[in-house]
Design a protein around this motif. Sequence first.
Motif, PDB file in Angstrom:
ATOM      1  N   PRO B  20       0.831  -1.204   0.000  1.00  0.00           N
ATOM      2  CA  PRO B  20       0.000   0.000   0.000  1.00  0.00           C
ATOM      3  C   PRO B  20       0.869   1.260   0.000  1.00  0.00           C
ATOM      4  N   ASN B  21       0.637   2.142  -0.958  1.00  0.00           N
ATOM      5  CA  ASN B  21       1.313   3.430  -0.942  1.00  0.00           C
ATOM      6  C   ASN B  21       0.283   4.508  -1.265  1.00  0.00           C
ATOM      7  N   TYR B  22       0.745   5.747  -1.330  1.00  0.00           N
ATOM      8  CA  TYR B  22      -0.210   6.843  -1.483  1.00  0.00           C
ATOM      9  C   TYR B  22      -0.931   6.797  -2.833  1.00  0.00           C
ATOM     10  N   LEU B  23      -0.331   6.084  -3.807  1.00  0.00           N
ATOM     11  CA  LEU B  23      -0.937   6.062  -5.133  1.00  0.00           C
ATOM     12  C   LEU B  23      -2.061   5.027  -5.230  1.00  0.00           C
ATOM     13  N   ASN B  24      -1.886   3.874  -4.561  1.00  0.00           N
ATOM     14  CA  ASN B  24      -2.894   2.830  -4.731  1.00  0.00           C
ATOM     15  C   ASN B  24      -3.906   2.765  -3.585  1.00  0.00           C
ATOM     16  N   THR B  25      -3.815   3.698  -2.614  1.00  0.00           N
ATOM     17  CA  THR B  25      -4.847   3.758  -1.584  1.00  0.00           C
ATOM     18  C   THR B  25      -5.938   4.704  -2.073  1.00  0.00           C
ATOM     19  N   GLY B  26      -6.982   4.128  -2.630  1.00  0.00           N
ATOM     20  CA  GLY B  26      -8.062   4.956  -3.171  1.00  0.00           C
ATOM     21  C   GLY B  26      -7.723   5.391  -4.577  1.00  0.00           C
ATOM     22  N   THR B  27      -8.498   4.921  -5.560  1.00  0.00           N
ATOM     23  CA  THR B  27      -8.146   5.246  -6.939  1.00  0.00           C
ATOM     24  C   THR B  27      -9.278   5.962  -7.658  1.00  0.00           C
ATOM     25  N   THR B  28     -10.362   6.288  -6.949  1.00  0.00           N
ATOM     26  CA  THR B  28     -11.454   6.979  -7.620  1.00  0.00           C
ATOM     27  C   THR B  28     -11.073   8.426  -7.899  1.00  0.00           C
ATOM     28  N   LEU B  29     -11.796   9.017  -8.846  1.00  0.00           N
ATOM     29  CA  LEU B  29     -11.556  10.431  -9.153  1.00  0.00           C
ATOM     30  C   LEU B  29     -11.787  11.283  -7.914  1.00  0.00           C
ATOM     31  N   ARG B  30     -12.832  10.929  -7.169  1.00  0.00           N
ATOM     32  CA  ARG B  30     -13.166  11.646  -5.951  1.00  0.00           C
ATOM     33  C   ARG B  30     -12.009  11.594  -4.957  1.00  0.00           C
ATOM     34  N   SER B  31     -11.355  10.425  -4.874  1.00  0.00           N
ATOM     35  CA  SER B  31     -10.263  10.303  -3.909  1.00  0.00           C
ATOM     36  C   SER B  31      -9.078  11.179  -4.303  1.00  0.00           C
ATOM     37  N   TRP B  32      -9.027  11.584  -5.556  1.00  0.00           N
ATOM     38  CA  TRP B  32      -7.979  12.527  -5.974  1.00  0.00           C
ATOM     39  C   TRP B  32      -8.436  13.963  -5.804  1.00  0.00           C
ATOM     40  N   LEU B  33      -9.641  14.287  -6.239  1.00  0.00           N
ATOM     41  CA  LEU B  33     -10.074  15.687  -6.248  1.00  0.00           C
ATOM     42  C   LEU B  33     -10.395  16.201  -4.859  1.00  0.00           C
ATOM     43  N   LEU B  34     -10.691  15.312  -3.921  1.00  0.00           N
ATOM     44  CA  LEU B  34     -10.981  15.764  -2.560  1.00  0.00           C
ATOM     45  C   LEU B  34      -9.891  15.319  -1.592  1.00  0.00           C
ATOM     46  N   THR B  35      -8.720  14.975  -2.120  1.00  0.00           N
ATOM     47  CA  THR B  35      -7.661  14.485  -1.251  1.00  0.00           C
ATOM     48  C   THR B  35      -7.080  15.618  -0.413  1.00  0.00           C
ATOM     49  N   THR B  36      -6.653  15.287   0.793  1.00  0.00           N
ATOM     50  CA  THR B  36      -5.885  16.267   1.570  1.00  0.00           C
ATOM     51  C   THR B  36      -4.456  15.767   1.751  1.00  0.00           C
ATOM     52  N   ASP B  37      -4.095  14.702   1.050  1.00  0.00           N
ATOM     53  CA  ASP B  37      -2.738  14.171   1.123  1.00  0.00           C
ATOM     54  C   ASP B  37      -1.804  15.077   0.316  1.00  0.00           C
ATOM     55  N   HIS B  38      -0.781  15.613   0.986  1.00  0.00           N
ATOM     56  CA  HIS B  38       0.109  16.557   0.296  1.00  0.00           C
ATOM     57  C   HIS B  38       0.732  15.948  -0.950  1.00  0.00           C
ATOM     58  N   LYS B  39       0.939  14.613  -0.954  1.00  0.00           N
ATOM     59  CA  LYS B  39       1.604  13.990  -2.106  1.00  0.00           C
ATOM     60  C   LYS B  39       0.681  13.984  -3.325  1.00  0.00           C
ATOM     61  N   ARG B  40      -0.596  13.712  -3.070  1.00  0.00           N
ATOM     62  CA  ARG B  40      -1.540  13.733  -4.192  1.00  0.00           C
ATOM     63  C   ARG B  40      -1.784  15.165  -4.685  1.00  0.00           C
TER      64      ARG B  40
END
Lengths: 213, 550, 108
Positions: B20-40
């Motif tokens: 598990p890393n920051y890229l494969n934890t949650g792959t939906t568009l929503r998980s990207w557009l509403l992310t608060t992870d600084h890396k994303r």
Amino acid sequence: MADARPAEQFASLDQQRDVAHAGMWVFLASETLFFGGLLAAYTVYRIWYPEGFAAASTKTDVVLGTINTAVLLTSSALMGAGVRVAEARGSGRAVGLLLLGTALLGLAFLGVKGTEYVKDAHDHLVPGYDFEFDERLRRGAELFFLLYFIMTGIHAVHLTVGILLVGAFAVRAWRGAFADRLEPVAIAGLYWHFVDLVWVFLYPLLYLNGRAG
Amino acid sequence: MSTIAVAPGRGPDESAIRIPNYLNTGTTLRSWLLTTDHKRIALLYFASLTAFFFIGGAAAVVIRLELATPQGNLIGSDTYNRLFTMHGIVMVWFFLVPAVPNTICNFVVPLMLGAKDLAFPRINLLSWYLFMAGGLLTVASLVAGGVDTGWTFYTPLSTLFANSYVALAALGVIVVGFSSIATGLNFIVTVHKLRAPGLTWYRLPIFIWSLYATSVILVLGTPVLTIALVLLLVERILKVGIFDPALGGDPLLWQHIFWFYSHPAVYIMILPGLGVVTELVTCFSRKRLFGYKFVAWASIGIAVIGFLVWGHHMFVSGQSLFASLVFSFLSYVVAVPSAIKVFNWTATLHGGWIRFDAPMLYALGFIGLFTIGGMTGLFLAALAVDVHVTDTYFVVAHFHYIMVGGMVSAFFGALHFWWPKITGRMYPEYWARTAAALMFFGFNLTFFPQFILGYLGMPRRYHAYPPEYQVWHVLSSGGAVLLAIAYLMPLVYLTWSMFRGVRAGPNPWQATGLEWQTPSPPPKENFATTPVVVRGPYDYRDRAAHPQHG
Amino acid sequence: MSGRFRSVWLSWAALVALLAATTGLAYVPLGRAALPAALAVASVKAAVIVLVFMELARATGLTRIAAGAGLFWLCVLLGMPAIDYLNRAARPVTERTLYTSVSPPPRR
């Protein structure tokens, strides 16, 4: 809301409170420079047009301006008292009442300011819309009133944000939302005091210039 | 702890174990557009900045094509004005200012500090949305017909005379300014409050010091630009006179408050680059940094003194001579901390075990180009010389050496250096070195002739010119083609390496720094356990002298 | 606890007194000293607000840096343009030239 765990990026609640506090202070430093741009324009044009600025300044309503300053200073004192009650883990209702008083005084300030604007418009003092002044002093006076409206207008926008924030916090404090998580009150307080601070400088620059002669 | 999490793989197909890393934890568009992870959020910025870089670059391509011949035969002067304005606005506010802070820094700073995230993750996301909103407003002004004032929006042209979409573009710049302030505020608080246990100020990588200095400028400079643009909009829309001399105003007031932000903004653009180069030079010469404290405080010195020099943009504008003298003197002073950095990098290289990997090629290119850009800046800070070269191609060449030669090189150096950390894959070294070399030669071929053009008297912002200048313009346009190829190459091979690159271990460069002690790509929470720091930065001497790719 | 409240009300009293003082001072013909006097009073008021209400006196680290930096950069922003404007040889249009001009300034 009474959630005693820190957000995931923090090790402790203390660190979280510290961070929120620091964030607001850095934001206020930024805000200082925002108003600083207007003060720079004021400085420059006052150097160029001392007579025009003095003459224009005497056309503002010093009585209403002074009352408004007192209103805002009092609101800051209520806010300060509210923060101290909150910090001392005092009653949420007391905090709520003090914050409500703060917000109401803010509203009163806006009301008085609105009255002044109406009066200014009536006295033909609105540049770009209806401005009449002694032709020899007109340029300085017009720049003065332009800055007067922009400065007080932007200050009023900030105050409106503060009223909404403090008003909402008053309701939440009354309901006991800040029983064990008080830093939002202190941070809203910092913002409120800053808005007051800006006015402390606007008051002599806009209302008191040229009164003695 | 983290070192056992990922064994360095050997081939592209070894993805059987899904760690598990920051890229494969949650792959939906929503998980990207509403992310608060600084890396994303950093990757969101990467994507948007790439788009803006190519919009700005496209404008430059047309400009260079037009200038290949003396006659203005490709586009008219009005179109030309709109093109260089859009090139400037997009490149400055939508690429250079956010280039390293919002992409690389957003990604690596919490990792470098041993933190789980920035201090205000939601404000970080908000700043990306503000950035996109500002970008859309600006692109809308471009689509509607463009702006013809130059990126500096000089009054009274911008308020009284320009009949283009000034207000829309200015509004876009105001909004992107809020994004800048949010970013700077976030970094300042994070660096102060979220350092790992044992990570004292003098154990921080210089990259963090540089970013801190950058953030100070972002937070204290940007609001002045905001209020300046508000005043511009008031004058333009309400038809009142703030800067209009006919109504008693002073157009120079605009220049004062505009450059109060915009000169320090040059340091916003270059300071992160200075930090990147420090990381690269130490890592690829396997040496401690020479004079750590000097380099650290030089960053702060640049940020402070950088605010006191803006009047050197106004030497021929009618500013008082006394003010010009003061600003000229201070402009020399600000060169001192910059020079300290260059000397200290050189001293660090001395006696080092230097490897010429692609990031190092970019770093070495940066040092040369930054030095040329900085030295020609001193010519411009000299009152008498400046009168001769003001608003000529000399100025254009000077600031492109700093911003493109310097900052864009540093951006690509940083991108290659941290690419394995960001994606977990190595980039192809051969192609990367080729691109770095091509970028250096293409850049010099494009912009060195412009120094000569400027010295000969060719003014900037003209779409036609006397035929005797043509040879230099043709050289410059030819170089621009090479430069464009060098910029397109990484787009291709880096994209390829995301899917096919050799897997990188946690620390392919054997670099110091906390970001290399966690797997590549890092897990969502960055570190399995909060690291404890026990030694200073750049502790290369005690380590194995043979860096190897994972 | 009561001590902390006392500081709030004492500060409020001081602020209102300073407000009265500055308003009064404005009607005293101080000439060129009027502006420095008014700004001095405003600065004292600001100090009360910042130190007591905003609790800067009790603050450490970043808070003090932020406050100090805001003040320093504000001085730069006001001071450096003033260096220019106080030393300009020529002004586009000044009040002095306006007094002697025949035609009224252009209006839009």
